[in-house]
Design an enzyme around this catalytic site. Structure first.
Site, short mmCIF file in Angstrom:
data_model
loop_
_atom_site.label_atom_id
_atom_site.label_comp_id
_atom_site.label_asym_id
_atom_site.label_seq_id
_atom_site.Cartn_x
_atom_site.Cartn_y
_atom_site.Cartn_z
N PRO A 157 45.89 45.12 20.81
CA PRO A 157 46.51 46.19 21.61
C PRO A 157 45.59 47.38 21.81
O PRO A 157 45.87 48.23 22.66
CB PRO A 157 47.76 46.56 20.80
CG PRO A 157 47.49 46.08 19.41
CD PRO A 157 46.63 44.88 19.56
N ARG A 163 43.16 29.47 36.38
CA ARG A 163 43.61 29.20 37.75
C ARG A 163 42.54 29.59 38.78
O ARG A 163 42.64 29.20 39.94
CB ARG A 163 44.92 29.91 38.03
CG ARG A 163 44.86 31.40 38.07
CD ARG A 163 46.27 32.01 38.13
NE ARG A 163 47.07 31.43 39.19
CZ ARG A 163 47.02 31.81 40.46
NH1 ARG A 163 46.19 32.77 40.82
NH2 ARG A 163 47.79 31.24 41.37
N GLU A 183 47.34 43.59 10.35
CA GLU A 183 47.05 44.95 10.81
C GLU A 183 45.82 45.00 11.73
O GLU A 183 45.40 46.08 12.13
CB GLU A 183 46.82 45.87 9.61
CG GLU A 183 48.07 46.16 8.81
CD GLU A 183 49.14 46.87 9.63
OE1 GLU A 183 48.81 47.89 10.27
OE2 GLU A 183 50.29 46.40 9.64
N ASP A 188 46.28 36.15 46.26
CA ASP A 188 47.13 36.64 45.18
C ASP A 188 47.26 38.17 45.23
O ASP A 188 46.35 38.87 45.67
CB ASP A 188 46.54 36.28 43.81
CG ASP A 188 46.78 34.83 43.45
OD1 ASP A 188 47.70 34.21 44.03
OD2 ASP A 188 46.05 34.32 42.59
#
Length: 248
Positions: free
Chosen positions: A91, A156, A118, A171
């Protein structure tokens, strides 16, 4: 293209790629997915991949030894180039966006390391990883779901994986704006009708309608994308007219 995933839960990658576009790409030999158990690179009887943090604090931290050895083993066994990207799914990383996906799609090999607990010993960040990637501003239980997203997004774009290369070129985000609304049969469903221009057969008018619909939707939903989008003078004039009319 080869994806190498280091994880303590290799079984999590069985089901997501057992069907669908990526699975077809694997069957066709366009993609290879190698999932490696980080515990295979441990040397204690408990096969420990984590330990307490120096200085104290809650939770456990992923140890450097099995991660360094895992990457070194992948490079040796699979003849993976030394400069192949080594990506931590965390993150704390850079937000995954389409330009970065396109950059990764130009590589022959990607090594993905799935975090747990962690996070990582800082020496992994500083001396092993080339990239730290996040798929959004939220916290997951581990990096496996993020790795699946990254593989799906990159795979893809490998030529031949998606049936039509035009599909990926059009896209959302690839073009710099959101995709225009799309419709299929029937033309009239419960009184909800398809825009007449799409039934006209006039390809020039249809393309103009699609472009303007894309711009309108982007202005309404993701105006931040327009800052970096490649816009023609006609595009800018149309957007200005929408703003003047208060159609945001």
């Amino acid at each position: 293209m080869r994806f190498h995933v280091l994880t303590i839960f290799p079984g999590m990658f069985d089901s997501p790629f057992a069907e669908g576009v990526v699975h077809r790409g694997i069957d066709a030999g366009l993609i290879e997915l190698h999932v490696h158990d980080i515990r295979d690179y441990t040397h204690d009887r408990h096969r420990s991949t984590d330990d307490y943090t120096f200085g104290g604090g809650p939770g456990m931290l992923m140890k450097p030894e099995p991660l360094f050895e895992g990457v070194e083993s992948i490079r040796a066994k699979h003849d993976t180039p030394e400069n192949a990207p080594v990506i931590l799914l965390t993150p704390q990383g850079e937000r995954l966006k389409q330009p970065l996906v396109e950059k990764f799609a130009g590589e022959d090999d990607l090594i993905l390391i799935c975090g747990r607990y962690e996070g990582f010993d800082e020496r992994v960040r500083e001396n092993l990883a080339t990239h730290e990637i996040s798929i959004g501003d939220y916290v997951l239980n581990g990096g496996e779901a993020a790795a699946i997203v990254l593989v799906e997004a990159v795979a893809r774009l490998v030529p031949g994986v998606v049936g039509s290369d035009e599909s990926t070129r059009n896209d959302s985000f690839t073009t710099g704006v959101l995709q225009h609304p799309q419709y299929t049969r029937p033309a009239d469903f419960r009184g909800m009708t398809v825009p007449k221009v799409l039934l006209s057969g006039d390809h020039a008018r249809i393309e103009q309608w699609r472009r303007r619909a894309s711009l309108r939707r982007t202005l309404q939903r993701r105006p931040d994308l327009l800052e970096d989008a490649e816009l023609s003078r006609e595009d800018r004039e149309f957007l200005d007219s929408l703003k003047e009319e208060g159609h945001q």
